[in-house]
Motif scaffolding. Structure first.
Motif, PDB file in Angstrom:
ATOM      1  N   ASP A 138     -29.873  16.043 -25.387  1.00 47.16           N
ATOM      2  CA  ASP A 138     -30.397  16.775 -24.242  1.00 47.16           C
ATOM      3  C   ASP A 138     -29.580  16.369 -23.018  1.00 47.16           C
ATOM      4  O   ASP A 138     -29.578  15.196 -22.638  1.00 47.16           O
ATOM      5  N   ARG A 139     -28.872  17.329 -22.437  1.00 46.29           N
ATOM      6  CA  ARG A 139     -28.104  17.060 -21.231  1.00 46.29           C
ATOM      7  C   ARG A 139     -28.514  18.064 -20.158  1.00 46.29           C
ATOM      8  O   ARG A 139     -28.240  19.260 -20.274  1.00 46.29           O
ATOM      9  N   ASP A 140     -29.201  17.583 -19.137  1.00 43.58           N
ATOM     10  CA  ASP A 140     -29.600  18.422 -18.000  1.00 43.58           C
ATOM     11  C   ASP A 140     -30.390  19.653 -18.436  1.00 43.58           C
ATOM     12  O   ASP A 140     -30.191  20.754 -17.904  1.00 43.58           O
ATOM     13  N   GLY A 141     -31.271  19.453 -19.423  1.00 40.59           N
ATOM     14  CA  GLY A 141     -32.108  20.568 -19.857  1.00 40.59           C
ATOM     15  C   GLY A 141     -31.477  21.477 -20.879  1.00 40.59           C
ATOM     16  O   GLY A 141     -32.035  22.528 -21.210  1.00 40.59           O
ATOM     17  N   ARG A 142     -30.306  21.114 -21.390  1.00 41.06           N
ATOM     18  CA  ARG A 142     -29.645  21.919 -22.419  1.00 41.06           C
ATOM     19  C   ARG A 142     -29.481  21.129 -23.710  1.00 41.06           C
ATOM     20  O   ARG A 142     -29.245  19.921 -23.673  1.00 41.06           O
ATOM     21  N   LEU A 143     -29.597  21.832 -24.828  1.00 41.32           N
ATOM     22  CA  LEU A 143     -29.335  21.250 -26.138  1.00 41.32           C
ATOM     23  C   LEU A 143     -27.836  21.278 -26.409  1.00 41.32           C
ATOM     24  O   LEU A 143     -27.186  22.321 -26.256  1.00 41.32           O
ATOM     25  N   PHE A 144     -27.274  20.141 -26.792  1.00 38.34           N
ATOM     26  CA  PHE A 144     -25.875  20.059 -27.204  1.00 38.34           C
ATOM     27  C   PHE A 144     -25.796  19.438 -28.590  1.00 38.34           C
ATOM     28  O   PHE A 144     -26.454  18.425 -28.859  1.00 38.34           O
ATOM     29  N   VAL A 145     -24.974  20.028 -29.445  1.00 38.40           N
ATOM     30  CA  VAL A 145     -24.578  19.419 -30.707  1.00 38.40           C
ATOM     31  C   VAL A 145     -23.155  18.913 -30.538  1.00 38.40           C
ATOM     32  O   VAL A 145     -22.243  19.689 -30.240  1.00 38.40           O
ATOM     33  N   ASP A 146     -22.974  17.599 -30.667  1.00 39.71           N
ATOM     34  CA  ASP A 146     -21.641  16.997 -30.572  1.00 39.71           C
ATOM     35  C   ASP A 146     -21.080  16.812 -31.980  1.00 39.71           C
ATOM     36  O   ASP A 146     -21.819  16.505 -32.923  1.00 39.71           O
ATOM     37  N   LEU A 147     -19.772  16.989 -32.118  1.00 44.71           N
ATOM     38  CA  LEU A 147     -19.118  16.813 -33.423  1.00 44.71           C
ATOM     39  C   LEU A 147     -17.870  15.958 -33.284  1.00 44.71           C
ATOM     40  O   LEU A 147     -17.134  16.062 -32.300  1.00 44.71           O
ATOM     41  N   ASP A 148     -17.636  15.111 -34.292  1.00 44.01           N
ATOM     42  CA  ASP A 148     -16.349  14.451 -34.455  1.00 44.01           C
ATOM     43  C   ASP A 148     -15.704  15.003 -35.726  1.00 44.01           C
ATOM     44  O   ASP A 148     -16.192  15.979 -36.308  1.00 44.01           O
ATOM     45  N   GLU A 149     -14.609  14.398 -36.156  1.00 44.06           N
ATOM     46  CA  GLU A 149     -13.893  14.929 -37.320  1.00 44.06           C
ATOM     47  C   GLU A 149     -14.757  14.924 -38.577  1.00 44.06           C
ATOM     48  O   GLU A 149     -14.743  15.892 -39.357  1.00 44.06           O
ATOM     49  N   ASP A 150     -15.521  13.854 -38.801  1.00 45.60           N
ATOM     50  CA  ASP A 150     -16.387  13.792 -39.984  1.00 45.60           C
ATOM     51  C   ASP A 150     -17.481  14.853 -39.916  1.00 45.60           C
ATOM     52  O   ASP A 150     -17.812  15.490 -40.934  1.00 45.60           O
ATOM     53  N   GLY A 151     -18.046  15.043 -38.737  1.00 46.69           N
ATOM     54  CA  GLY A 151     -19.069  16.067 -38.574  1.00 46.69           C
ATOM     55  C   GLY A 151     -18.526  17.455 -38.820  1.00 46.69           C
ATOM     56  O   GLY A 151     -19.202  18.311 -39.413  1.00 46.69           O
ATOM     57  N   CYS A 152     -17.304  17.673 -38.401  1.00 45.72           N
ATOM     58  CA  CYS A 152     -16.633  18.945 -38.659  1.00 45.72           C
ATOM     59  C   CYS A 152     -16.479  19.174 -40.156  1.00 45.72           C
ATOM     60  O   CYS A 152     -16.770  20.260 -40.669  1.00 45.72           O
ATOM     61  N   ASP A 153     -16.034  18.158 -40.872  1.00 49.86           N
ATOM     62  CA  ASP A 153     -15.861  18.281 -42.322  1.00 49.86           C
ATOM     63  C   ASP A 153     -17.187  18.592 -43.009  1.00 49.86           C
ATOM     64  O   ASP A 153     -17.250  19.419 -43.929  1.00 49.86           O
ATOM     65  N   GLU A 154     -18.257  17.921 -42.581  1.00 51.23           N
ATOM     66  CA  GLU A 154     -19.569  18.152 -43.166  1.00 51.23           C
ATOM     67  C   GLU A 154     -20.037  19.583 -42.932  1.00 51.23           C
ATOM     68  O   GLU A 154     -20.672  20.198 -43.795  1.00 51.23           O
ATOM     69  N   LEU A 155     -19.732  20.101 -41.757  1.00 48.12           N
ATOM     70  CA  LEU A 155     -20.154  21.460 -41.414  1.00 48.12           C
ATOM     71  C   LEU A 155     -19.428  22.499 -42.248  1.00 48.12           C
ATOM     72  O   LEU A 155     -20.035  23.428 -42.792  1.00 48.12           O
ATOM     73  N   ILE A 156     -18.120  22.340 -42.381  1.00 48.85           N
ATOM     74  CA  ILE A 156     -17.308  23.364 -43.027  1.00 48.85           C
ATOM     75  C   ILE A 156     -17.412  23.324 -44.553  1.00 48.85           C
ATOM     76  O   ILE A 156     -17.306  24.360 -45.217  1.00 48.85           O
ATOM     77  N   LYS A 157     -17.653  22.156 -45.123  1.00 52.49           N
ATOM     78  CA  LYS A 157     -17.576  22.043 -46.589  1.00 52.49           C
ATOM     79  C   LYS A 157     -18.645  22.855 -47.307  1.00 52.49           C
ATOM     80  O   LYS A 157     -18.483  23.168 -48.492  1.00 52.49           O
ATOM     81  N   LEU A 158     -19.719  23.210 -46.628  1.00 52.22           N
ATOM     82  CA  LEU A 158     -20.757  24.036 -47.245  1.00 52.22           C
ATOM     83  C   LEU A 158     -20.444  25.524 -47.168  1.00 52.22           C
ATOM     84  O   LEU A 158     -21.255  26.351 -47.585  1.00 52.22           O
ATOM     85  N   HIS A 159     -19.257  25.851 -46.651  1.00 48.39           N
ATOM     86  CA  HIS A 159     -18.850  27.258 -46.519  1.00 48.39           C
ATOM     87  C   HIS A 159     -17.512  27.427 -47.225  1.00 48.39           C
ATOM     88  O   HIS A 159     -16.447  27.365 -46.596  1.00 48.39           O
ATOM     89  N   PRO A 160     -17.533  27.633 -48.541  1.00 48.54           N
ATOM     90  CA  PRO A 160     -16.294  27.632 -49.323  1.00 48.54           C
ATOM     91  C   PRO A 160     -15.336  28.769 -48.971  1.00 48.54           C
ATOM     92  O   PRO A 160     -14.157  28.706 -49.338  1.00 48.54           O
TER      93      PRO A 160
END
Length: 201
Positions: free
Chosen positions: A145-167
């Motif tokens: 939560d930053r100033d009333g907004r929802l943010f999802v932060d990603l690093d390289e590992d988070g990016c890999d986790e996100l994409i790997k479920l979309h072949p």
């Protein structure tokens, strides 16, 4: 913290946000994305905010559609671009095989993590095969939560986790940059280019 509170922030601060982002020089981010766009490509500006990027792409001959979840920003972006900007959320997207490119600059990061995979599916479905998605996240991990907004932060590992479920998707490039706004150079972003390598099963 939800998308509704994030929406309320942009509804209440639309003009301030518009004024603060309109004149940022984005060329360093446009260039890698446009490398993959054919002449007269169809581009979707997903979460277009002020309409700055949609205007840039249209001025260079691309066929541009744009949407934003904030009705206040939709009005500002419509006035800026001179074209209809759609009032949609990412979860509303129902396009199929329509775009050569999707530009989701600093917008996909406002989608809750538990809805991110459905939204990524919708974006993937909207692209033609060989279409390319650009998106960016504040560099880090988790929801915040930053100033009333929802943010999802990603690093390289988070990016890999996100994409790997979309072949159907393949990462072309990911890279870190500093924030382009004056005085915020210490803030880091993860940029991502992804190709739709094959049809969705």
């Amino acid at each position: 913290m939800t998308q509704d509170t994030t929406l309320a922030f942009y509804e209440g601060n639309a003009k301030q946000y518009y004024d603060g982002t309109m004149n940022i020089n984005m060329t360093v981010l446009y260039a890698p994305f446009l490398t993959y766009m054919p002449t007269y490509a169809a581009i979707l500006d997903a979460g277009c905010g002020s309409g700055r990027d949609a205007l840039y792409f249209a001025s260079r001959g691309y066929q541009v559609a744009a949407f934003d979840y904030s009705s206040a920003l939709v009005k500002l972006a419509t006035n800026l671009t001179g074209q209809e900007v759609l009032n949609l959320s990412f979860q509303d997207l129902a396009f199929e095989d329509q775009f050569n490119g999707i530009w989701a600059c600093s917008s996909l990061m406002h989608v809750p993590l538990d809805e991110m995979h459905d939204v990524l599916f919708r974006l993937s479905r909207a692209m033609k095969v060989d279409g390319v998605l650009y998106t960016s996240f504040k560099y880090g991990t988790g929801e915040h939560d930053r100033d009333g907004r929802l943010f999802v932060d990603l690093d390289e590992d988070g990016c890999d986790e996100l994409i790997k479920l979309h072949p159907e998707l393949a990462v072309i490039r990911r890279w870190k940059t500093s924030d382009l706004r004056p005085g915020r150079e210490n803030e880091k972003w993860l940029n991502l280019l992804v190709r739709k390598a094959r049809p969705i099963d």
